[in-house]
Write a protein that holds these residues in place. Structure first.
Motif, mmCIF file in Angstrom:
data_model
loop_
_atom_site.group_PDB
_atom_site.id
_atom_site.type_symbol
_atom_site.label_atom_id
_atom_site.label_comp_id
_atom_site.label_asym_id
_atom_site.label_seq_id
_atom_site.Cartn_x
_atom_site.Cartn_y
_atom_site.Cartn_z
ATOM 1 N N GLY A 258 0.787 -1.230 0.000
ATOM 2 C CA GLY A 258 0.000 0.000 0.000
ATOM 3 C C GLY A 258 0.819 1.278 0.000
ATOM 4 O O GLY A 258 0.261 2.371 0.006
ATOM 5 N N ILE A 259 2.143 1.198 0.008
ATOM 6 C CA ILE A 259 2.959 2.411 -0.117
ATOM 7 C C ILE A 259 2.999 2.806 -1.592
ATOM 8 O O ILE A 259 3.376 1.999 -2.447
ATOM 9 N N GLU A 260 2.597 4.025 -1.858
ATOM 10 C CA GLU A 260 2.535 4.530 -3.230
ATOM 11 C C GLU A 260 3.897 4.393 -3.938
ATOM 12 O O GLU A 260 4.919 4.819 -3.405
ATOM 13 N N GLY A 261 3.876 3.769 -5.113
ATOM 14 C CA GLY A 261 5.098 3.675 -5.910
ATOM 15 C C GLY A 261 5.998 2.499 -5.572
ATOM 16 O O GLY A 261 7.007 2.276 -6.215
ATOM 17 N N ILE A 262 5.630 1.742 -4.531
ATOM 18 C CA ILE A 262 6.446 0.584 -4.117
ATOM 19 C C ILE A 262 5.660 -0.701 -4.384
ATOM 20 O O ILE A 262 4.518 -0.837 -3.936
ATOM 21 N N THR A 263 6.241 -1.629 -5.117
ATOM 22 C CA THR A 263 5.603 -2.930 -5.344
ATOM 23 C C THR A 263 6.434 -4.020 -4.671
ATOM 24 O O THR A 263 7.560 -4.302 -5.105
ATOM 25 N N THR A 279 13.197 -8.308 -3.233
ATOM 26 C CA THR A 279 13.402 -7.230 -4.205
ATOM 27 C C THR A 279 12.102 -6.501 -4.528
ATOM 28 O O THR A 279 11.180 -7.081 -5.104
ATOM 29 N N ILE A 280 12.042 -5.237 -4.104
ATOM 30 C CA ILE A 280 10.865 -4.409 -4.399
ATOM 31 C C ILE A 280 11.099 -3.669 -5.715
ATOM 32 O O ILE A 280 12.218 -3.611 -6.227
ATOM 33 N N ARG A 281 10.001 -3.133 -6.259
ATOM 34 C CA ARG A 281 10.130 -2.253 -7.412
ATOM 35 C C ARG A 281 9.705 -0.853 -7.005
ATOM 36 O O ARG A 281 8.720 -0.681 -6.297
ATOM 37 N N VAL A 282 10.480 0.127 -7.445
ATOM 38 C CA VAL A 282 10.186 1.526 -7.174
ATOM 39 C C VAL A 282 9.843 2.148 -8.519
ATOM 40 O O VAL A 282 10.707 2.307 -9.368
ATOM 41 N N ASP A 283 8.556 2.430 -8.739
ATOM 42 C CA ASP A 283 8.186 2.952 -10.059
ATOM 43 C C ASP A 283 8.038 4.469 -10.035
ATOM 44 O O ASP A 283 8.261 5.113 -9.004
ATOM 45 N N SER A 284 7.662 5.031 -11.174
ATOM 46 C CA SER A 284 7.651 6.493 -11.310
ATOM 47 C C SER A 284 6.659 7.174 -10.369
ATOM 48 O O SER A 284 6.843 8.333 -10.004
ATOM 49 N N THR A 285 5.613 6.449 -9.901
ATOM 50 C CA THR A 285 4.641 7.086 -9.006
ATOM 51 C C THR A 285 5.210 7.304 -7.597
ATOM 52 O O THR A 285 4.579 7.930 -6.757
ATOM 53 N N GLY A 287 7.586 9.179 -6.998
ATOM 54 C CA GLY A 287 7.963 10.584 -6.943
ATOM 55 C C GLY A 287 9.423 10.792 -6.549
ATOM 56 O O GLY A 287 9.808 11.858 -6.066
ATOM 57 N N ILE A 288 10.208 9.748 -6.706
ATOM 58 C CA ILE A 288 11.633 9.852 -6.401
ATOM 59 C C ILE A 288 12.322 8.842 -7.292
ATOM 60 O O ILE A 288 11.772 7.772 -7.542
ATOM 61 N N ASP A 289 13.510 9.187 -7.808
ATOM 62 C CA ASP A 289 14.106 8.178 -8.674
ATOM 63 C C ASP A 289 14.807 7.112 -7.852
ATOM 64 O O ASP A 289 15.077 7.287 -6.660
ATOM 65 N N ARG A 290 15.032 5.986 -8.468
ATOM 66 C CA ARG A 290 15.507 4.806 -7.766
ATOM 67 C C ARG A 290 16.842 5.054 -7.062
ATOM 68 O O ARG A 290 17.033 4.633 -5.922
ATOM 69 N N GLU A 291 17.767 5.775 -7.726
ATOM 70 C CA GLU A 291 19.086 5.992 -7.130
ATOM 71 C C GLU A 291 18.990 6.867 -5.874
ATOM 72 O O GLU A 291 19.606 6.583 -4.852
ATOM 73 N N ALA A 361 9.139 3.544 3.696
ATOM 74 C CA ALA A 361 7.924 4.373 3.621
ATOM 75 C C ALA A 361 8.316 5.847 3.599
ATOM 76 O O ALA A 361 7.793 6.642 2.810
ATOM 77 N N ASP A 362 9.260 6.214 4.430
ATOM 78 C CA ASP A 362 9.716 7.592 4.540
ATOM 79 C C ASP A 362 10.416 8.052 3.259
ATOM 80 O O ASP A 362 10.140 9.111 2.712
ATOM 81 N N ALA A 363 11.286 7.183 2.729
ATOM 82 C CA ALA A 363 12.042 7.533 1.522
ATOM 83 C C ALA A 363 11.096 7.689 0.329
ATOM 84 O O ALA A 363 11.292 8.564 -0.518
ATOM 85 N N ALA A 364 10.060 6.847 0.269
ATOM 86 C CA ALA A 364 9.139 6.910 -0.866
ATOM 87 C C ALA A 364 8.200 8.103 -0.771
ATOM 88 O O ALA A 364 7.736 8.630 -1.778
ATOM 89 N N ALA A 365 7.911 8.544 0.460
ATOM 90 C CA ALA A 365 6.936 9.625 0.653
ATOM 91 C C ALA A 365 7.543 11.001 0.388
ATOM 92 O O ALA A 365 6.880 11.912 -0.097
ATOM 93 N N ARG A 366 8.831 11.181 0.744
ATOM 94 C CA ARG A 366 9.470 12.497 0.545
ATOM 95 C C ARG A 366 9.892 12.620 -0.913
ATOM 96 O O ARG A 366 10.564 11.747 -1.437
ATOM 97 N N SER A 367 9.494 13.666 -1.599
ATOM 98 C CA SER A 367 9.983 13.825 -2.978
ATOM 99 C C SER A 367 10.723 15.143 -3.113
ATOM 100 O O SER A 367 10.859 15.884 -2.172
#
Ligand SMILES: *Cc1c(COP(=O)(O)O)cnc(C)c1O
Length: 367
Positions: A258-263, A279-285, A287-291, A361-367
């Motif tokens: 349920g974290i946006e952009g994380i599968t 291994t998770i996937r971090v997609d464009s939603t 709001g932060i690039d993978r690196e 969760a924190d890393a994915a939420a901050r853009s």
């Protein structure tokens, strides 16, 4: 920093290694024979042939297929470089098939699209600890009279509908330091075929059947008793190691859902996933690039890794080679930009798992 792998041995390993030292038999001997027997039983094959690493396991498995220059081995573009290097060392041409985004592996469908008149073998990789959907792949190989080699370097003990990864065709395994089972450096080839097992045993020992009777131009691919002694106690503990990797993966998935952009990764129905990597996937939603995402994880004390940052052929040393035939692989090309592996090893505490979840969760939420 919570490390992505922990390599730790106990007193059982110390004692067995000492036993080998005191026996004076430090090359291939009874410990290797025990390892082969126990590993064959883990995978569910008639034979297991120990070799000195996972790359030579692949090379030797390819060698028994008697490939000729121009013969094609069809594999995945999303793997460790050893898979490709082994094909080239065996003198064959590497071709590639796209992967499925749900398990990161090739499928019978993608492989069938990559077949040509020169295809001689299929080489699926059971990535991250989860077997590919192997039965239809084995059926495809059978239908077209192709060899089947399964690169199970990351998937010791993984199963598909109860059948071991590495038991459908010729299986190859690695016991490199960071793998689920380790001898420092080491490898194994599994097969039900008496003739193939026999040829592999001769091949690994200079092509020699009895002393100074050479049958083929062979090699020294042997593992040592010192190395085998290291892994025997790990094999005994392995069912509980798998269970704790599975419990850690389930804990992470429950927290990351349920974290946006994380599968989060999924274990396909019927497949025992041994979670070499989570291994998770971090997609464009996101709001932060993978690196940048990975940098934030590192800053938060989570030892995340990227396996693998590029498709296997996407390096200058492979460009323009006639024996590396590259097409387009839309799923793999997208996935390779999205993957991030998180710690899932059995030494993690519940607090550490919760810290990983909170940091993601924190890393994915901050853009
Ligand atoms: C580790 C690995 C290998 C190679 O094994 P080594 O023991 O390092 O030679 C091959 N294929 C895959 C997918 C691997 O992860």
């Amino acid at each position: 920093m919570i490390p992505i792998t922990v390599v730790e041995f106990g007193t059982a390993e110390e004692e067995l290694v000492l036993q080998v030292l005191r026996s004076g038999n430090v090359a291939q001997g009874p410990m290797v024979a025990r390892f082969e027997e126990e590993f064959a039983s883990l995978v569910g094959t008639k034979h297991a042939v120990a070799v000195n690493n996972g790359t030579t396991a692949l090379v030797a498995a390819l060698q028994v297929l008697d490939l000729e220059p121009g013969d094609e081995v069809l594999t995945t573009p999303f793997t460790f470089v050893a898979t490709l290097n082994a094909i080239l060392e065996a003198g064959a041409t590497a071709t590639f098939a796209d992967i499925d985004e749900s398990d990161f592996n090739v499928t019978a469908k993608t492989l069938s699209e990559g077949l040509t008149e020169r295809t001689r073998a299929l080489l699926p990789v059971h990535l991250y600890g989860q077997a590919a959907d192997t039965a239809p792949i084995a059926a495809l190989a059978e239908e077209h009279g192709l060899g089947l080699i399964e690169d199970a370097a990351q998937s010791h003990g993984a199963t598909v509908d109860g059948r071991g990864a590495g038991s459908f065709g010729i299986g190859t395994f690695s016991f490199y330091a960071t793998k689920n089972l380790t001898t420092g450096e080491g490898g194994m080839i599994t097969t039900d075929d008496d003739d193939i097992a026999d040829r592999l045993r001769v091949l690994r020992n200079q092509g020699m059947r009895a002393r100074y009777q050479y049958e083929v131009a062979g090699h020294n691919y042997r593992l040592t008793d010192l190395q085998a002694a290291l892994v025997l106690p790990q094999l005994e503990r392995y069912p509980s190691v798998i269970a704790s990797r599975q419990a850690n993966a389930a804990h992470l998935t429950a927290g990351l859902m349920g974290i946006e952009g994380i599968t989060p990764p999924v274990a396909a129905p019927g497949r025992q996933h041994v979670w070499h990597q989570y291994t998770i996937r971090v997609d464009s939603t996101a709001g932060i690039d993978r690196e940048a995402f990975v940098e934030r994880l590192h800053a938060g004390g989570v030892g995340a890794g990227i396996y693998y940052p590029k498709l296997v052929f996407d390096y200058d040393c492979y460009r323009g080679r006639e024996d590396v035939r590259v097409g387009s692989y839309p799923v793999a090309e997208r996935i390779v930009r999205e993957v991030v592996s998180l710690p899932v090893h059995p030494h993690l505490t519940t607090d550490q798992l919760d810290h990983i979840i909170a940091t993601v969760a924190d890393a994915a939420a901050r853009s």
